[in-house]
Design an enzyme around this catalytic site. Structure first.
Site, PDB file in Angstrom:
ATOM      1  N   HIS A   1       9.651  13.876 -20.853  1.00 20.65           N
ATOM      2  CA  HIS A   1       8.725  12.970 -21.409  1.00 20.65           C
ATOM      3  C   HIS A   1       8.008  10.811 -19.624  1.00 20.65           C
ATOM      4  O   HIS A   1       7.607  10.582 -20.020  1.00 20.65           O
ATOM      5  CB  HIS A   1       8.201  11.968 -22.675  1.00 20.65           C
ATOM      6  CG  HIS A   1       9.356  11.526 -23.027  1.00 20.65           C
ATOM      7  ND1 HIS A   1      10.776  11.431 -23.374  1.00 20.65           N
ATOM      8  CD2 HIS A   1       9.139   9.888 -22.597  1.00 20.65           C
ATOM      9  CE1 HIS A   1      11.148  10.229 -23.629  1.00 20.65           C
ATOM     10  NE2 HIS A   1      10.396   9.695 -23.382  1.00 20.65           N
TER      11      HIS A   1
ATOM     12  N   ASP B   1      12.803  17.951 -23.941  1.00 21.09           N
ATOM     13  CA  ASP B   1      12.144  17.492 -23.225  1.00 21.09           C
ATOM     14  C   ASP B   1      13.540  16.926 -22.304  1.00 21.09           C
ATOM     15  O   ASP B   1      14.094  15.579 -22.004  1.00 21.09           O
ATOM     16  CB  ASP B   1      12.575  16.068 -24.202  1.00 21.09           C
ATOM     17  CG  ASP B   1      12.115  14.360 -23.984  1.00 21.09           C
ATOM     18  OD1 ASP B   1      11.447  14.384 -22.758  1.00 21.09           O
ATOM     19  OD2 ASP B   1      12.402  13.289 -24.406  1.00 21.09           O
TER      20      ASP B   1
ATOM     21  N   GLY C   1      12.368   2.362 -23.273  1.00 18.71           N
ATOM     22  CA  GLY C   1      13.060   2.059 -22.005  1.00 18.71           C
ATOM     23  C   GLY C   1      14.010   2.913 -21.918  1.00 18.71           C
ATOM     24  O   GLY C   1      14.783   3.530 -21.227  1.00 18.71           O
TER      25      GLY C   1
ATOM     26  N   SER D   1      15.036   5.732 -22.997  1.00 19.07           N
ATOM     27  CA  SER D   1      14.563   7.078 -22.854  1.00 19.07           C
ATOM     28  C   SER D   1      15.364   7.738 -21.667  1.00 19.07           C
ATOM     29  O   SER D   1      15.397   7.133 -20.976  1.00 19.07           O
ATOM     30  CB  SER D   1      12.956   7.273 -23.114  1.00 19.07           C
ATOM     31  OG  SER D   1      12.378   7.259 -23.814  1.00 19.07           O
TER      32      SER D   1
ATOM     33  N   SER E   1      15.883  11.358 -25.757  1.00 16.64           N
ATOM     34  CA  SER E   1      15.281  11.828 -25.973  1.00 16.64           C
ATOM     35  C   SER E   1      13.782  10.730 -26.781  1.00 16.64           C
ATOM     36  O   SER E   1      12.695   9.996 -26.220  1.00 16.64           O
ATOM     37  CB  SER E   1      14.358  12.991 -26.771  1.00 16.64           C
ATOM     38  OG  SER E   1      13.512  12.990 -26.675  1.00 16.64           O
TER      39      SER E   1
END
Length: 381
Positions: free
Chosen positions: A223, A251, A330, A332, A348
């Site tokens: 993402h 993801d 952030g 992620s 994720s």
């Protein structure tokens, strides 16, 4: 020692390869130290590989370089300002001096003197003046340094930029007789490390690096960017581009990095230390797992469930692992590791952010399916 090894000695000295040794020479040992015993297998293997030497030739090169280093150190204490530099030429230490009286000292020390016109101070002053001047266009002027054997200052410029470099030198006011402008095709660029958990940016957003992989790049959250999305590193330097990206459904993503970035097995703990990834064995439920990311740093929890489907607003993502480690926006794409060495997955999403007071739940996309699907190899220690 043969002539080829003598020539290569200059390269090893200039590259400071001999840091782990103490003293000896190719012909006469000094202080009864055996280079063959002190040189590590890694040092010798690197010299064999990069300088095309046999094991014995590598030992002789290190020995010759060490002798030259110690001779230079002794001369520096006696020659003072008359010495203007030293270098290895065909296996022999050459010492440039601006004072004829110093030549005898150089010979007594076992080195070869060479009388030159310009002193160390003269040439160093030119470099200092250039350092203090307004920096030239980096696409035209690449570097400047004292060329000791040539007894001059060299300014390296791009092909076709000789006149631009000359104009810049005139503006600085340095003595043109002390400077040579050389053009080159090689453009110097800085190198950076890909480290798990550190920041990277995409247009309008930012995420965290998961794990370095080969071909050279890293895995992260899907993402964070679509295929073709460019990335910049933690330092604002151009970094790479998304080659693979899946979200929702899964993801995960793979970012290839450019030649300025080196891949490492490291994951930042955000305290100046790093975990070293050594594999990707899957940890069981209940095992401790720690995650690293740009916003909340290094946080730990337990693995609570595998193969969980999370129904994000963008669509369901299947096959995620739930943990009790906290995270924040952030983080992620950042690293999840277990047992301190095993890569588990990339962050994720979640709930109960760090510091929110709620019970944290953070999900990661397992790393092994990404590696297998895209034919990637995890960079390990």
């Amino acid at each position: 020692m043969d002539r080829r090894v003598h020539k290569l000695a200059a390269a090893t000295l200039s590259a400071s390869v001999v840091i782990a040794l103490t003293t000896t020479s190719s012909a006469t040992a000094s202080d009864d130290v055996d280079v063959a015993e002190l040189a590590t297998p890694e040092m010798l293997a690197a010299a064999e590989r990069d300088l095309d030497l046999s094991r014995q030739e590598a030992i002789e090169v290190f020995a010759s370089d060490l002798q030259a280093m110690h001779t230079q150190e002794r001369l520096e204490k006696t020659l003072d300002e008359s010495e203007v530099g030293a270098w290895i030429d065909d296996g022999e230490l050459v010492v440039a001096v601006s004072d004829r009286r110093a030549a005898a000292d150089v010979r007594r020390a076992g080195a070869t003197p060479r009388l030159v016109e310009h002193s160390t101070d003269e040439l160093s002053d030119v470099v200092s003046t250039l350092d203090d001047a307004e920096a030239p266009d980096a696409s035209e002027v690449y570097s400047w340094y004292v060329d000791v054997p040539a007894n001059t200052v060299v300014v390296e410029a791009a092909e076709g930029a000789h006149d631009a470099a000359t104009e810049w030198l005139a503006e600085t006011g340095v003595d043109a007789d002390l400077v040579e402008v050389e053009t080159t095709e090689t453009v110097p660029e800085p190198f950076y490390d890909v480290v798990g958990g550190t920041a990277y940016d995409v247009p309008g957003s930012g995420c965290s690096v998961g794990f370095a992989v080969q071909p050279r790049g890293f895995v992260t959250a899907g993402h964070c960017g679509n295929v073709g999305t460019p990335t910049t590193g933690y330092n604002g330097a151009s970094q790479g581009v998304f080659e693979r990206s899946v979200f929702p459904g899964s993801d995960g993503a793979y970012v290839s990095v450019n030649q300025n970035w080196s891949v490492t097995s490291q994951v930042s703990r955000w305290n100046g230390t790093y975990a070293q990834v050594n594999g990707s064995d899957v940890a069981p439920i209940g095992a401790t797992t720690c995650r690293s990311g740009r916003t909340s740093g290094y946080r730990c929890g337990q693995i609570e469930a595998y193969n969980q489907t999370v129904n994000y607003s963008q669509g369901p993502v299947r096959g995620l692992t739930r943990t009790s480690a906290c995270a924040r926006p952030g983080d992620s794409g950042g690293s999840f590791i277990a047992a301190g060495i095993n890569a588990q997955g990339v962050t994720s999403g979640g709930s109960g952010f760090c510091g929110s007071g709620g019970r944290p739940q953070t999900y990661f996309q397992p790393v092994n399916p990404m590696l297998n699907a895209w034919n990637l190899t995890l960079v390990t220690q």
